[in-house]
Structure formats: structure tokens, C-alpha cells
Design an enzyme around this catalytic site. Structure first.
Site, PDB file in Angstrom:
ATOM      1  CG  LEU A  25      -1.785   1.211   1.445  1.00 15.80           C
ATOM      2  CD1 LEU A  25      -2.844   1.288   0.357  1.00 15.80           C
ATOM      3  CD2 LEU A  25      -2.446   1.205   2.823  1.00 15.80           C
ATOM      4  N   GLY A  26       0.576   2.181  -0.897  1.00 15.47           N
ATOM      5  CA  GLY A  26       1.378   3.408  -0.968  1.00 15.47           C
ATOM      6  C   GLY A  26       2.457   3.339  -2.025  1.00 15.47           C
ATOM      7  CD  GLU A 174       9.735   0.248   5.492  1.00 16.92           C
ATOM      8  OE1 GLU A 174       9.974  -0.141   4.346  1.00 16.92           O
ATOM      9  OE2 GLU A 174       8.914  -0.326   6.243  1.00 16.92           O
ATOM     10  CG  HIS A 244      11.090   3.184   0.986  1.00 17.45           C
ATOM     11  ND1 HIS A 244      11.095   2.031   0.239  1.00 17.45           N
ATOM     12  CD2 HIS A 244      10.696   2.815   2.228  1.00 17.45           C
ATOM     13  CE1 HIS A 244      10.720   1.005   0.991  1.00 17.45           C
ATOM     14  NE2 HIS A 244      10.456   1.461   2.200  1.00 17.45           N
ATOM     15  CB  CYS A 362      14.857  -0.166  -4.620  1.00 17.35           C
ATOM     16  SG  CYS A 362      13.812   1.267  -4.703  1.00 17.35           S
TER      17      CYS A 362
HETATM   18  O1  SUG Z   1       8.705  -2.201  -0.165  1.00 18.06           O
HETATM   19  N1  SUG Z   1       7.838  -3.369  -3.343  1.00 18.06           N
HETATM   20  C1  SUG Z   1       8.826  -2.781  -2.458  1.00 18.06           C
HETATM   21  C2  SUG Z   1       9.707  -1.826  -3.214  1.00 18.06           C
HETATM   22  C3  SUG Z   1      10.860  -1.372  -2.376  1.00 18.06           C
HETATM   23  C4  SUG Z   1      11.625  -0.279  -2.996  1.00 18.06           C
HETATM   24  N2  SUG Z   1      12.709   0.074  -2.178  1.00 18.06           N
HETATM   25  C5  SUG Z   1      13.198   1.323  -1.986  1.00 18.06           C
HETATM   26  N3  SUG Z   1      12.515   2.377  -2.325  1.00 18.06           N
HETATM   27  N4  SUG Z   1      14.317   1.428  -1.427  1.00 18.06           N
HETATM   28  C6  SUG Z   1       8.162  -2.107  -1.271  1.00 18.06           C
HETATM   29  O2  SUG Z   1       7.138  -1.453  -1.454  1.00 18.06           O
HETATM   30  C7  SUG Z   1       6.083  -4.914  -3.932  1.00 18.06           C
HETATM   31  C8  SUG Z   1       5.704  -6.318  -3.670  1.00 18.06           C
HETATM   32  C9  SUG Z   1       4.388  -6.737  -4.252  1.00 18.06           C
HETATM   33  O3  SUG Z   1       3.527  -5.907  -4.398  1.00 18.06           O
HETATM   34  O4  SUG Z   1       4.278  -7.917  -4.519  1.00 18.06           O
HETATM   35  C10 SUG Z   1       7.099  -4.407  -2.965  1.00 18.06           C
HETATM   36  O5  SUG Z   1       7.243  -4.951  -1.892  1.00 18.06           O
END
Ligand code: SUG
Length: 435
Positions: A25-26, A174, A244, A362
């Protein structure tokens, strides 16, 4: 004279269970691709392609491994019992949402694995890691135990490294995605900037603020930092999908590369940086030129900002930023401008990860180390071209070509994910049960 230091990027290899379940979410990319068919093999090859590009730029490169998925140990904690297949069958028929969480390959985004404070910044002169609990999102809250095991193995040499476990789940943390380090060089003492989010006064936020202030403060305390600044992320950035801070800002050495609307109090952040980092350079994208939506859609700021051997800096950008003329034109101006060291724009294709909201930055955890500490890292986590060849061969042979939403209920896929990871660990020299 301070000892020379190098930054190593530890990329998360995309696991064989990579799929689009829309769990975050988000995170607008994750939500809007929910239900799409994923391509794990291509995703992992794209990731290795990025690692190879870093090696070709003369930068050291590390690797963190995919976690065991689907995570039957976690499902057992939730009351499913029996052999692995029985656990998974029961979960799929009774609580498919839980199985989807247990299947996520989200450990690939290693910027969220931990917060890392390099040795020059800490009281005991060691490099400190705090594993992130990722407690705001269920699927990510599963990661910290396996992350701790890997980091304790990779950075086992206690002369140089201290690896702390995750904070209690009530304090959302995070990791390095909400953290920036500014310094006059990797070897100088850094100003560590922790970026937290807060629910707007009066509530009503559509998206959660995943990094809590108290978590950032706890990490800074544990690491024994002499120069830390806690700053608040802007509400509008979170509302626009910057779940993030590394989606709207990135720093490297003396350069802060940021969107105008990244922080709640932008002037205060810039003043602190200018005051505490001699020679600081702030490169800001004006909102009038690059709207937050465009920045988030193209992940312009989720690029890796790295220092090359000659001292100039390169931005490692996702293909999506190259394809947006407004973004690329502005980047060309940045490159041509006097007074900032960003001189190269390198484009990588990490589309499969991007569709789940994970750009180049990421996918990596930065660890700055002295030569001696570098030699203290378990070499199985460090890459060269030959290791990349070996990894690619395993991916080609073992990773599923595609995963559609209903495939998550297929025993054939469960077995394939498990055996693919096992083949990778063997190819890299890990014994069964070591991780
Ligand atoms: O935590 N996506 C991750 C992406 C993380 C990106 N990291 C940084 N910005 N550093 C998250 O939102 C999606 C998984 C799904 O929907 O199946 C997910 O977890």
C-alpha cells in the site's frame, strides 16, 4: 590522513518467486501492476546486468541472496502444519493472501535490508549495520531474520563490523531507503541524515509513513553516531507515492541530489547539510520543472549516485527516466552545469523490478569500507565477472520464465522456487543450511 575507503554496492539478486501481488500500500507501481504476469528469469538477468555494469565502471560489487520462498517456516508460525506441501496447500485454500505474502521476492530490494553507518562515523570505529524490521508491510516484515543471518555471515569479522538485529516491530524501520550519508569523501566523517515520515496532523493520510522517527533515533544511538540529523519527509511526497525517501532524493559524498518537495522543511535540511559538510553541493529538481508524479513514475531520484575512479560522479538511472523527455532534458542540463561533479548518466534496464516499485537504488545496499575491512568480507558475497557468469547460468537453467497470479497455488512452482535457490547457493559455495 584518513584511510582510503571504497563504497561497495550489495545488490539483492531477484529471487525465483518474483511476482506481482500488489502487496505494498502506498507503492503505486506495485498496486497498479497487481495481477500482472511476472518474468522472474528476465528480472534476475536484468539485475545481474546492472551488477555487471557497475563492475565495468570499475566499481566493486557485492551480492545478497534471495530468501527462501515460499516461506513455510513463517506459515508454520501462523498455525499451518505438516510437510511443506501440506502447509502451502492449506494456506492457499484457506488464506491465499497469507500465501501471497509468504511468496514475495521483496528481499531483492536490499536498500531496505539495513541501515549502514561506515566506520568513520561511529564511536567504536567499526562499520555498524542495523537490520530493518520492515514492519509496516506484512510481506516485508518476514525478511529480517534471514537478512540478519546473511549479514552476520558476510560481515562476520567483528574487528570491522557490528551487525545489530531488527528493532521491535512497533518502531517501523525501513533501513537505508530512508537514510543518506553526506561527507567530503567516503573516508571523511559523514553527516548521517535519517528521514522519517509522520501521519499528518488530523490524520486522513491515504498511505502509511513507513519510517518512524523513534526508529531512526534508535538506530543513530545504537551506531554511536557523532553527526546525525533527523529530518521529516514531506507529506505530499508520501501522498504522491514516495513510500521511501530514496524515491525522491539520493546523496553521495558531498552531493545531495533531490526533488524540491522531498522534505517537510527543505531549507532546514539544506542549511544543516551546508553547515556540516564542507563543500556540499545540492542539486535540486524544481517542482515546476519535474512534478512529483513524474519523478515518482520515472524513478529519476532512485538512481545510484556513485563516484568513479577519476573522482567524477555518475548517475545510474532506470530506463524509464531516459524515456521521459522532460526528465532527460533536465538531467542533461545538470550534467552540463558548472559546479557539480555529476558528469555521467548511465541507463540500466531493471523494468521487472520497477514494476513493483523498485529502481536501481532500491536494489542495492551501500557499504563503505577501508581496504582492510574489504578483505574481511566473506568473498562469496563479492562479485567478479566469473561469479556473474556462474549466477547467470543458474538463473537461465533454474528460474521460472513467468509467474501468473494463480501459479502461486501450484506445487510445481513451490518446488521450482526451492530448488532454484538451492542451486544458486551451491554454485556460490554455500553449504546446505548455512543460510
Ligand atoms: O517495499 N515493493 C517494495 C519496493 C521497495 C523499494 N525500495 C526502496 N525504495 N528502497 C516495497 O514497497 C512490492 C511487492 C508486491 O507488491 O508484490 C514491494 O514490496
Amino acid at each position: 590522513m584518513a584511510e582510503p575507503m571504497r563504497e561497495i554496492n550489495f545488490d539483492g539478486l531477484v529471487g525465483p518467486s518474483h511476482n506481482y501481488a500488489g502487496l505494498s500500500l502506498g507503492n503505486i507501481a506495485s498496486a497498479s501492476n497487481a495481477g500482472a504476469v511476472s518474468a522472474p528469469r528476465m528480472a534476475a538477468l536484468q539485475g545481474v546486468g546492472k551488477m555487471r555494469r557497475m563492475l565495468a565502471l570499475g566499481l566493486p560489487q557485492g551480492l545478497l541472496l534471495p530468501h527462501a520462498r515460499p516461506d513455510t517456516a513463517w506459515l508454520r508460525e501462523l498455525g499451518f502444519a505438516g510437510e511443506d506441501d501440506a502447509v502451502l496447500r492449506e494456506a492457499w485454500s484457506r488464506e491465499p493472501a497469507l500465501l501471497r505474502n509468504a511468496f514475495s521476492a521483496s528481499a531483492m530490494w536490499t536498500a531496505n535490508a539495513a541501515t549502514v553507518s561506515p566506520a568513520p562515523d561511529t564511536a567504536d570505529g567499526r562499520c555498524h549495520f542495523s537490520v530493518a524490521n520492515l514492519s509496516t508491510m506484512l510481506h516485508r516484515s518476514i525478511e529480517h531474520a534471514q537478512t540478519l543471518r546473511q549479514l552476520r555471515l558476510a560481515f562476520a569479522d567483528e574487528r570491522f563490523f557490528a551487525v545489530h538485529p531488527a528493532l521491535p516491530a512497533g518502531l517501523g524501520d525501513e533501513g537505508a531507503a530512508n537514510f543518506m550519508r553526506l561527507s567530503t569523501g567516503h573516508a571523511g566523517r559523514g553527516l548521517e541524515v535519517f528521514v522519517y515520515g509522520e501521519r499528518p496532523a488530523g490524520g486522513g493520510a491515504a498511505f502509511p509513513a513507513r519510517q518512524h522517527r523513534a526508529a531512526s533515533a534508535a538506530v543513530a544511538r545504537r551506531h554511536g553516531l557523532s553527526a546525525a540529523e533527523l529530518v521529516r519527509q514531506s507529506e505530499i511526497a508520501i501522498a504522491a507515492g514516495a513510500f521511501h525517501n530514496d524515491v525522491v532524493a539520493v546523496a553521495n559524498e558531498n552531493v545531495l541530489f533531490t526533488h524540491e518537495q522531498a522534505f517537510a522543511d527543505r531549507e532546514a535540511v539544506y542549511d544543516a547539510v551546508r553547515e556540516r559538510v564542507p563543500g556540499a553541493v545540492i542539486v535540486e529538481a524544481p517542482a515546476a520543472r519535474i512534478g512529483l508524479d513524474l519523478a515518482i513514475r520515472t524513478y529519476l531520484f532512485n538512481s545510484q549516485l556513485v563516484t568513479l575512479a577519476e573522482g567524477e560522479m555518475a548517475l545510474i538511472l532506470p530506463q524509464e527516466a531516459r524515456e521521459a523527455p522532460a526528465v532527460w532534458d533536465w538531467l542533461e542540463e545538470v550534467r552540463a552545469a558548472e559546479g557539480n561533479p555529476i558528469r555521467r548518466l548511465e541507463v540500466v534496464d531493471v523494468r521487472e523490478s520497477m514494476r513493483n516499485g523498485g529502481g536501481p537504488a532500491c536494489l542495492r545496499l551501500r557499504v563503505a569500507v577501508s581496504e582492510e575491512a574489504h578483505a574481511g568480507i566473506d568473498p562469496r558475497f563479492l562479485l567478479d565477472e566469473r561469479a556473474c557468469d556462474r549466477i547467470e547460468a543458474v538463473i537461465e537453467r533454474e528460474w521460472p520464465e513467468s509467474i501468473a497470479p494463480d501459479d502461486l497455488g501450484e506445487p510445481g512452482l513451490w518446488h521450482r522456487c526451492r530448488s532454484a535457490r538451492a542451486a544458486l547457493l551451491t554454485a556460490l559455495g554455500f553449504a546446505a543450511g548455512e543460510l
